[in-house]
Write an enzyme that holds these catalytic residues in place. Structure first.
Site, PDB file in Angstrom:
ATOM      1  N   HIS A  53      10.480  38.365   2.984  1.00  0.00           N
ATOM      2  CA  HIS A  53      11.814  38.123   2.403  1.00  0.00           C
ATOM      3  C   HIS A  53      12.677  38.250   2.938  1.00  0.00           C
ATOM      4  O   HIS A  53      13.253  38.748   3.634  1.00  0.00           O
ATOM      5  CB  HIS A  53      12.009  39.109   1.249  1.00  0.00           C
ATOM      6  CG  HIS A  53      13.278  38.797   0.516  1.00  0.00           C
ATOM      7  ND1 HIS A  53      13.400  37.629  -0.538  1.00  0.00           N
ATOM      8  CD2 HIS A  53      14.808  39.093   0.490  1.00  0.00           C
ATOM      9  CE1 HIS A  53      14.743  37.463  -1.384  1.00  0.00           C
ATOM     10  NE2 HIS A  53      15.613  38.007  -0.831  1.00  0.00           N
ATOM     11  N   ILE A  64       0.171   6.407   4.676  1.00  0.00           N
ATOM     12  CA  ILE A  64      -0.135   5.412   6.035  1.00  0.00           C
ATOM     13  C   ILE A  64       1.188   4.627   5.536  1.00  0.00           C
ATOM     14  O   ILE A  64       2.770   4.887   6.354  1.00  0.00           O
ATOM     15  CB  ILE A  64      -0.618   5.007   6.623  1.00  0.00           C
ATOM     16  CG1 ILE A  64      -2.245   4.872   7.422  1.00  0.00           C
ATOM     17  CG2 ILE A  64       0.361   3.326   7.826  1.00  0.00           C
ATOM     18  CD1 ILE A  64      -1.595   6.271   8.612  1.00  0.00           C
ATOM     19  N   GLY A 107      -5.178   0.874   3.269  1.00  0.00           N
ATOM     20  CA  GLY A 107      -6.270   2.022   3.868  1.00  0.00           C
ATOM     21  C   GLY A 107      -7.393   1.441   4.443  1.00  0.00           C
ATOM     22  O   GLY A 107      -7.047   0.091   5.480  1.00  0.00           O
ATOM     23  N   GLY A 158       0.816  -1.457  -0.048  1.00  0.00           N
ATOM     24  CA  GLY A 158       0.409  -0.308   0.132  1.00  0.00           C
ATOM     25  C   GLY A 158       1.005   0.952  -0.049  1.00  0.00           C
ATOM     26  O   GLY A 158       1.803   1.259   1.220  1.00  0.00           O
ATOM     27  N   GLY A 159       0.345   1.989  -0.818  1.00  0.00           N
ATOM     28  CA  GLY A 159       0.733   3.844  -0.830  1.00  0.00           C
ATOM     29  C   GLY A 159       0.123   5.047  -0.770  1.00  0.00           C
ATOM     30  O   GLY A 159       0.320   5.326  -1.302  1.00  0.00           O
ATOM     31  N   GLY A 160      -0.203   4.742   0.318  1.00  0.00           N
ATOM     32  CA  GLY A 160      -1.018   5.580   0.086  1.00  0.00           C
ATOM     33  C   GLY A 160      -0.236   6.340   1.941  1.00  0.00           C
ATOM     34  O   GLY A 160       0.492   6.339   2.049  1.00  0.00           O
TER      35      GLY A 160
END
Length: 302
Positions: A278, A20, A106, A16-18
């Site tokens: 700046h 978390i 997920g 899972g690459g979400g």
């Protein structure tokens, strides 16, 4: 349960690459763990803006192995000696040996034990169906948070809770997901407020965007934090800012300014005329607004 580990694993497989998955990958890589992340979709972090997600993959892959469009065939073994079998996008079968596997696929609402069917509360899949006020199909019952689906985030649930309480007290109010936000604590951090161009156009809004790389910002140069970009999205017709998208160090701080722009319905003209100090990374907001205004003026003349 990953925090119950007695020590960082030498090798960690992440399914899972979400949010978390990405955050845990970064944390354990800092501990010296070898990471393989497997994601079934074409890219990680599907909830964030497309270019931001693709750029982050490139940066993560300098330290972490990321395989997208992967299919998981199986997980076997025992903690300390495990195997993840998977196929790549091209159908090549592979195996990754690791100490432990993190299932980061997920969350989803669990309403099965609430007896909602007895009350006549309508569902949208597993989630409770609610209006923008938090009201369910049964007028005196309101629901908020993960149980209603959508963005499963703490600040989202808190906002929905305030909205529901306000309506229960007769004061009104609505939750608008199009103005919600989120931060992924990767490095650099990814974040979003409001809509992307693609999301806006799907809603019938003629949206335009401008983007600037962090590498041109003086403060980013000073601190050596030049990876990433900021993107500003506006409604072409009204000039109202409807989204800001980040891939930058300190997104968690910068995003507050963007939240106020979107929530306050600020226009490109207002932000372009604002005076930012700046050298700070906030200067990019003004530059982005002016750049987008100039582009729209040139287009209008044609």
């Amino acid at each position: 349960t990953i925090w119950n580990l007695a020590s960082p694993p030498k090798k960690l497989g992440i399914v899972g690459g979400g949010v978390i998955g990405v955050e845990m990958a970064q944390i354990f890589r800092d501990f010296g763990t070898e990471i393989l992340m497997l994601e079934r979709n074409e890219r990680i972090l599907g909830e964030i803006e497309d270019e931001i997600g693709k750029t982050l993959i490139g940066l993560l892959e300098q330290e972490i192995s990321v395989v997208t469009s992967a299919s998981i065939d199986g997980v076997s073994g025992v903690p300390g000696d495990m195997q993840v079998q998977y196929k790549t996008a091209g159908g090549e079968a592979k195996s990754f040996g690791c100490d432990v596997v993190l299932m980061a696929t997920g969350k989803r609402p669990d309403t099965s034990k609430l007896g909602l069917d007895k009350l006549g509360v309508a569902l949208d899949g597993a989630a409770i169906k609610v209006s923008a006020t938090g009201q369910t199909s049964v007028p005196h019952i309101f629901a908020v948070g993960d149980v209603v689906g959508g963005y499963m985030l703490a600040h989202t649930a808190a906002t929905q809770g305030r909205v529901a309480a306000s309506n229960l007290l007769g004061h009104g109010g609505e939750y608008n997901q199009d103005r919600d936000c989120g931060v992924t604590f990767s490095r650099p951090q990814a974040g979003f407020v409001g809509l992307s161009v693609a999301q806006a156009k799907a809603k019938g809004i003629d949206a335009v965007e401008a983007k600037m790389p962090m590498s041109i910002d003086a403060k980013a140069m000073i601190t050596g934090e030049t990876d990433g970009m900021i993107k500003l999205v506006a409604d072409k017709e009204t000039g109202r800012i409807i989204g800001v998208h980040f891939l930058a160090d300190h997104t968690d701080t910068l995003i507050g300014t963007a939240v106020m722009m979107v929530a306050g319905e600020m226009t490109l003209n207002q932000v372009a005329r604002a005076i930012f100090p700046h050298p700070t990374q906030t200067e990019l907001f003004g530059e982005l607004a002016r750049r987008l205004l100039n582009r729209l003026r040139r287009t209008a003349k044609k």
